[in-house]
Design a protein around this motif. Structure first.
Motif, mmCIF file in Angstrom:
data_model
loop_
_atom_site.group_PDB
_atom_site.id
_atom_site.type_symbol
_atom_site.label_atom_id
_atom_site.label_comp_id
_atom_site.label_asym_id
_atom_site.label_seq_id
_atom_site.Cartn_x
_atom_site.Cartn_y
_atom_site.Cartn_z
ATOM 1 N N SER A 151 0.824 -1.209 0.000
ATOM 2 C CA SER A 151 0.000 0.000 0.000
ATOM 3 C C SER A 151 0.863 1.266 0.000
ATOM 4 C CB SER A 151 -0.953 0.012 1.202
ATOM 5 O OG SER A 151 -0.215 0.091 2.406
ATOM 6 N N LYS A 152 2.041 1.197 0.664
ATOM 7 C CA LYS A 152 2.951 2.352 0.669
ATOM 8 C C LYS A 152 3.463 2.639 -0.744
ATOM 9 C CE LYS A 152 3.938 4.084 4.809
ATOM 10 N NZ LYS A 152 3.744 5.467 5.137
ATOM 11 N N THR A 153 3.855 1.588 -1.448
ATOM 12 C CA THR A 153 4.351 1.726 -2.817
ATOM 13 C C THR A 153 3.240 2.263 -3.714
ATOM 14 O OG1 THR A 153 5.792 -0.164 -2.433
ATOM 15 C CG2 THR A 153 5.478 0.515 -4.711
ATOM 16 N N SER A 154 2.041 1.736 -3.504
ATOM 17 C CA SER A 154 0.893 2.176 -4.289
ATOM 18 C C SER A 154 0.579 3.645 -4.015
ATOM 19 C CB SER A 154 -0.324 1.305 -3.954
ATOM 20 O OG SER A 154 -1.460 1.759 -4.643
ATOM 21 N N GLN A 155 0.661 4.042 -2.751
ATOM 22 C CA GLN A 155 0.393 5.447 -2.397
ATOM 23 C C GLN A 155 1.421 6.365 -3.044
ATOM 24 O OE1 GLN A 155 0.394 5.539 1.897
ATOM 25 N NE2 GLN A 155 -1.833 5.788 1.980
ATOM 26 N N ARG A 156 2.688 5.954 -2.984
ATOM 27 C CA ARG A 156 3.749 6.773 -3.560
ATOM 28 C C ARG A 156 3.551 6.915 -5.071
ATOM 29 N NH1 ARG A 156 9.576 4.745 -2.590
ATOM 30 N NH2 ARG A 156 8.673 4.262 -0.595
ATOM 31 N N TRP A 157 3.176 5.815 -5.722
ATOM 32 C CA TRP A 157 2.936 5.829 -7.168
ATOM 33 C C TRP A 157 1.773 6.754 -7.510
ATOM 34 C CZ3 TRP A 157 -1.107 4.113 -10.374
ATOM 35 C CH2 TRP A 157 -0.792 4.068 -11.726
ATOM 36 N N LYS A 158 0.687 6.677 -6.716
ATOM 37 C CA LYS A 158 -0.478 7.538 -6.960
ATOM 38 C C LYS A 158 -0.118 9.004 -6.773
ATOM 39 C CE LYS A 158 -4.108 4.253 -5.725
ATOM 40 N NZ LYS A 158 -5.077 3.855 -4.698
ATOM 41 N N LYS A 159 0.683 9.289 -5.726
ATOM 42 C CA LYS A 159 1.094 10.671 -5.462
ATOM 43 C C LYS A 159 1.948 11.198 -6.617
ATOM 44 C CE LYS A 159 2.980 13.502 -1.759
ATOM 45 N NZ LYS A 159 3.595 13.519 -0.439
#
Length: 62
Positions: free
Chosen positions: A4-12
């Motif tokens: 989820s952290k990687t996904s959040q960073r990608w979305k940001k």
């Protein structure tokens, strides 16, 4: 670091690049409008000068 952290960073990062693209598009639109207004003013000036010369030419022939 979970997925989820990687996904959040990608979305940001994706959101940020989208914002940058929007800003670039806005700036390009402003520049296009400025150039169009300049072209309109120059065309108007050119037509006025042309009309003035035609009037002078017409009054010389009379």
């Amino acid at each position: 670091m979970g997925p989820s952290k990687t996904s959040q960073r990608w979305k940001k990062k994706r959101l940020h690049s989208g914002v940058l693209r929007d800003l670039e598009r806005q700036n390009q639109k402003k520049e296009n409008i400025r150039l169009l207004e300049e072209q309109i003013a120059l065309t108007k000036q050119l037509m006025e000068e042309r009309d003035k010369k035609l009037m002078e030419k017409g009054s010389q022939q009379s």
